[in-house]
Write a protein that holds these residues in place. Structure first.
Motif, mmCIF file in Angstrom:
data_model
loop_
_atom_site.group_PDB
_atom_site.id
_atom_site.type_symbol
_atom_site.label_atom_id
_atom_site.label_comp_id
_atom_site.label_asym_id
_atom_site.label_seq_id
_atom_site.Cartn_x
_atom_site.Cartn_y
_atom_site.Cartn_z
ATOM 1 N N PHE A 1 0.813 -1.213 0.000
ATOM 2 C CA PHE A 1 0.000 0.000 0.000
ATOM 3 C C PHE A 1 0.852 1.271 0.000
ATOM 4 O O PHE A 1 0.324 2.354 0.237
ATOM 5 C CB PHE A 1 -0.932 -0.001 1.220
ATOM 6 C CG PHE A 1 -1.973 -1.072 1.177
ATOM 7 C CD1 PHE A 1 -3.182 -0.867 0.529
ATOM 8 C CD2 PHE A 1 -1.742 -2.307 1.766
ATOM 9 C CE1 PHE A 1 -4.142 -1.855 0.484
ATOM 10 C CE2 PHE A 1 -2.702 -3.304 1.729
ATOM 11 C CZ PHE A 1 -3.904 -3.077 1.084
ATOM 12 N N ASP A 2 2.140 1.128 -0.274
ATOM 13 C CA ASP A 2 3.037 2.284 -0.322
ATOM 14 C C ASP A 2 3.080 2.819 -1.750
ATOM 15 O O ASP A 2 3.639 2.181 -2.645
ATOM 16 C CB ASP A 2 4.430 1.880 0.151
ATOM 17 C CG ASP A 2 5.366 3.080 0.253
ATOM 18 O OD1 ASP A 2 4.897 4.221 0.030
ATOM 19 O OD2 ASP A 2 6.554 2.881 0.553
ATOM 20 N N PHE A 3 2.494 3.981 -1.973
ATOM 21 C CA PHE A 3 2.484 4.591 -3.301
ATOM 22 C C PHE A 3 3.611 5.610 -3.482
ATOM 23 O O PHE A 3 3.692 6.254 -4.519
ATOM 24 C CB PHE A 3 1.140 5.285 -3.548
ATOM 25 C CG PHE A 3 0.037 4.346 -3.944
ATOM 26 C CD1 PHE A 3 -0.369 4.239 -5.260
ATOM 27 C CD2 PHE A 3 -0.590 3.550 -3.002
ATOM 28 C CE1 PHE A 3 -1.383 3.370 -5.634
ATOM 29 C CE2 PHE A 3 -1.607 2.682 -3.349
ATOM 30 C CZ PHE A 3 -2.010 2.589 -4.670
ATOM 31 N N GLY A 4 4.475 5.755 -2.490
ATOM 32 C CA GLY A 4 5.578 6.695 -2.613
ATOM 33 C C GLY A 4 5.484 7.817 -1.600
ATOM 34 O O GLY A 4 4.410 8.090 -1.038
ATOM 35 N N ASP A 5 6.611 8.479 -1.389
ATOM 36 C CA ASP A 5 6.677 9.550 -0.393
ATOM 37 C C ASP A 5 6.290 10.908 -0.957
ATOM 38 O O ASP A 5 5.728 11.743 -0.259
ATOM 39 C CB ASP A 5 8.085 9.627 0.205
ATOM 40 C CG ASP A 5 8.479 8.324 0.896
ATOM 41 O OD1 ASP A 5 7.569 7.669 1.446
ATOM 42 O OD2 ASP A 5 9.666 7.965 0.870
ATOM 43 N N SER A 6 6.591 11.153 -2.219
ATOM 44 C CA SER A 6 6.313 12.456 -2.819
ATOM 45 C C SER A 6 5.062 12.397 -3.685
ATOM 46 O O SER A 6 4.582 11.315 -4.056
ATOM 47 C CB SER A 6 7.506 12.907 -3.674
ATOM 48 O OG SER A 6 7.694 12.022 -4.764
ATOM 49 N N PRO B 1 8.204 -3.706 -7.445
ATOM 50 C CA PRO B 1 9.493 -3.062 -7.119
ATOM 51 C C PRO B 1 9.608 -2.671 -5.647
ATOM 52 O O PRO B 1 10.688 -2.772 -5.059
ATOM 53 C CB PRO B 1 9.500 -1.833 -8.035
ATOM 54 C CG PRO B 1 8.596 -2.182 -9.159
ATOM 55 C CD PRO B 1 7.530 -3.034 -8.555
ATOM 56 N N ARG B 2 8.508 -2.222 -5.057
ATOM 57 C CA ARG B 2 8.560 -1.832 -3.642
ATOM 58 C C ARG B 2 8.794 -3.045 -2.746
ATOM 59 O O ARG B 2 9.493 -2.972 -1.725
ATOM 60 C CB ARG B 2 7.243 -1.144 -3.268
ATOM 61 C CG ARG B 2 7.245 -0.531 -1.879
ATOM 62 C CD ARG B 2 8.163 0.672 -1.811
ATOM 63 N NE ARG B 2 8.237 1.230 -0.458
ATOM 64 C CZ ARG B 2 9.119 0.837 0.451
ATOM 65 N NH1 ARG B 2 9.989 -0.114 0.166
ATOM 66 N NH2 ARG B 2 9.140 1.395 1.649
ATOM 67 N N GLN C 1 3.675 9.282 -6.085
ATOM 68 C CA GLN C 1 2.306 8.764 -5.968
ATOM 69 C C GLN C 1 1.574 8.831 -7.303
ATOM 70 O O GLN C 1 0.853 7.893 -7.680
ATOM 71 C CB GLN C 1 1.559 9.555 -4.901
ATOM 72 C CG GLN C 1 2.097 9.352 -3.497
ATOM 73 C CD GLN C 1 1.501 10.317 -2.492
ATOM 74 O OE1 GLN C 1 0.626 11.123 -2.839
ATOM 75 N NE2 GLN C 1 1.966 10.265 -1.253
ATOM 76 N N ALA C 2 1.765 9.927 -8.032
ATOM 77 C CA ALA C 2 1.140 10.046 -9.354
ATOM 78 C C ALA C 2 1.691 8.997 -10.311
ATOM 79 O O ALA C 2 0.936 8.394 -11.097
ATOM 80 C CB ALA C 2 1.368 11.447 -9.913
ATOM 81 N N ASN C 3 3.003 8.743 -10.241
ATOM 82 C CA ASN C 3 3.601 7.720 -11.093
ATOM 83 C C ASN C 3 3.038 6.337 -10.760
ATOM 84 O O ASN C 3 2.766 5.527 -11.659
ATOM 85 C CB ASN C 3 5.118 7.709 -10.926
ATOM 86 C CG ASN C 3 5.784 8.916 -11.549
ATOM 87 O OD1 ASN C 3 5.248 9.527 -12.484
ATOM 88 N ND2 ASN C 3 6.948 9.293 -11.043
ATOM 89 N N SER C 4 2.854 6.049 -9.476
ATOM 90 C CA SER C 4 2.318 4.747 -9.073
ATOM 91 C C SER C 4 0.887 4.566 -9.573
ATOM 92 O O SER C 4 0.515 3.486 -10.057
ATOM 93 C CB SER C 4 2.352 4.614 -7.548
ATOM 94 O OG SER C 4 3.681 4.603 -7.070
ATOM 95 N N ILE C 5 0.086 5.614 -9.458
ATOM 96 C CA ILE C 5 -1.291 5.535 -9.954
ATOM 97 C C ILE C 5 -1.304 5.342 -11.471
ATOM 98 O O ILE C 5 -2.105 4.566 -12.007
ATOM 99 C CB ILE C 5 -2.070 6.801 -9.553
ATOM 100 C CG1 ILE C 5 -2.212 6.879 -8.029
ATOM 101 C CG2 ILE C 5 -3.457 6.814 -10.211
ATOM 102 C CD1 ILE C 5 -2.836 8.166 -7.536
ATOM 103 N N GLY C 6 -0.400 6.040 -12.160
ATOM 104 C CA GLY C 6 -0.311 5.884 -13.612
ATOM 105 C C GLY C 6 0.071 4.478 -14.012
ATOM 106 O O GLY C 6 -0.505 3.898 -14.952
#
Length: 384
Positions: free
Chosen positions: A44-49, A322-323, A53-58
């Motif tokens: 559930f980690d989509f990123g810190d910035s 990757p995470r 987060q936008a890249n993960s959603i994309g």
């Protein structure tokens, strides 16, 4: 309240299966010596910035779109009792032919994209027609023929990309690829939509073909549930003899189902082709959507809505790969988790189905006067 109860009964087995899958996966992660809670956090980690987060959603959207189309293609055969294992080869052949034709023509933007889409669907349907004809004329199992055609598709695509559709501008040491598609054949992305919603724009293109996939899903949901074709497809799949007695030709339905399945399979490679790659290149072609689509269709119970949710789930797990690796968990954990999810859902559904069938049988026996009289006669008389 009745429809809420029915919805709860439908969702409950899936939720139970997902919990079971998480528990089994947690045990697997413990066995390999890693922390299951850390793995759950990584999922559930989509990123810190905001950009991360936008890249993960994309990535999630880009991955879910072809999985949904692939699952939809597989589900058409499943409804008919056919196992179209050849979606993998069908979308490979369709993508390379669509890339070659799309690069060879120059048209206004909407028309150019439409032609590429129609060519891909026609190519996928044509490749799916081979096992359909073999089954209806020679009785060849579609499982065997489609698996063999998957292997042939690899060589066929390699020939297309090196001979009739080869890019003459590529050097001898470069990877074989088709000519690039003109800008009028590029499908608009969704990156600007993120900015419109007040979010950070992803750095990589977010494929706008997801809109086409949603429209296709809605159309297929209506066709399968509200049209004569959908009724005949279900009837042939449930009982071919009874369907034939009502004038429904099983051979004609096999042809129709495989052609439609192949046409939908032809769309699987278009999000990447029209959204970012703009050419077919052997080393960057994303394979595996066809085989994963089988699991997506099973998990979605062959219904467009369920397939959409299953595609989102599988894409969510793929996005976290990757995470998970950064937490020391091997990439195979994602594949194992996907397999456990499908197996858990199938097992829970089978258990629920058997319990429901036994309950209906008991209810039918209780309501049958003949059965009640036989049970009364079988009981020993009690003397006063």
């Amino acid at each position: 309240m009745t429809w809420l109860l029915q919805l709860a009964r439908r969702i409950a087995p899936t939720l139970v299966a997902l919990v079971m899958a998480l528990l089994i996966t947690g045990v697997f992660i413990l066995i390999i010596g890693e922390n299951p809670l850390a793995a759950l956090g990584a999922l559930f980690d989509f990123g810190d910035s905001a950009t991360a987060q936008a890249n993960s959603i994309g990535v999630w959207i880009n991955r879910a779109t072809p999985l949904f189309l692939s699952g939809l293609a597989v589900s058409i055969g499943f409804r008919m009792g056919l196992f179209n294992i050849g979606v993998e080869g069908q979308y490979r052949v369709a993508t390379v032919i669509a890339a070659g034709v799309g690069a060879a023509i120059v048209l206004p933007a909407p028309l150019h994209i439409l032609v590429i889409v129609l060519v891909a669907m026609a190519a996928g349907a044509a490749y799916a027609a081979i096992p359909a004809v073999l089954k209806t004329t020679r009785g060849v199992s579609e499982v065997i023929s489609t698996i063999m055609l998957n292997s042939i598709a690899i060589g066929l695509a390699a020939w297309f990309v090196r001979s009739p559709f080869a890019d003459p501008d590529l050097g001898a040491g470069e990877t074989a690829a088709t000519r690039p598609i003109d800008e009028s054949g590029h499908f608009p992305g969704l990156n600007d939509l993120f900015g419109t919603l007040g979010l950070e724009e992803p750095r990589r293109p977010v494929h706008g073909f997801v809109v086409v996939a949603i429209v296709v899903g809605i159309v297929m949901a209506v066709v399968l549930s509200r049209s004569r074709f959908g009724f005949e497809l279900r009837a042939s799949g449930l009982n071919a003899l009874a369907a034939a007695a009502n004038g429904i030709s099983s051979k004609a339905m096999v042809i129709k189902a495989m052609l439609l399945s192949g046409a939908l399979a032809g769309l699987v490679g278009l999000p990447d082709l029209l959204g970012s790659a703009h050419r077919f290149q052997t080393d960057s072609f994303v394979a595996g959507y066809g085989f994963t689509g089988i699991a997506v269709a099973l998990l979605g119970r062959n219904r467009p809505g369920g397939i959409a949710l299953a595609a989102l789930l599988f894409a969510f797990l793929d996005r976290a790969g990757p995470r998970l690796q950064s937490e020391g968990i091997p990439p195979a954990a994602v594949t194992i988790m996907q397999g456990i999810v499908v197996l858990s859902v199938l097992i829970v559904d089978e258990v629920a189905r058997r319990r429901l069938r036994r309950r209906e049988e008991r209810r039918a026996r209780a309501q049958d006067p003949a059965t009640r009289s036989e049970e009364s006669a079988a009981q020993p008389e009690v003397s006063s």
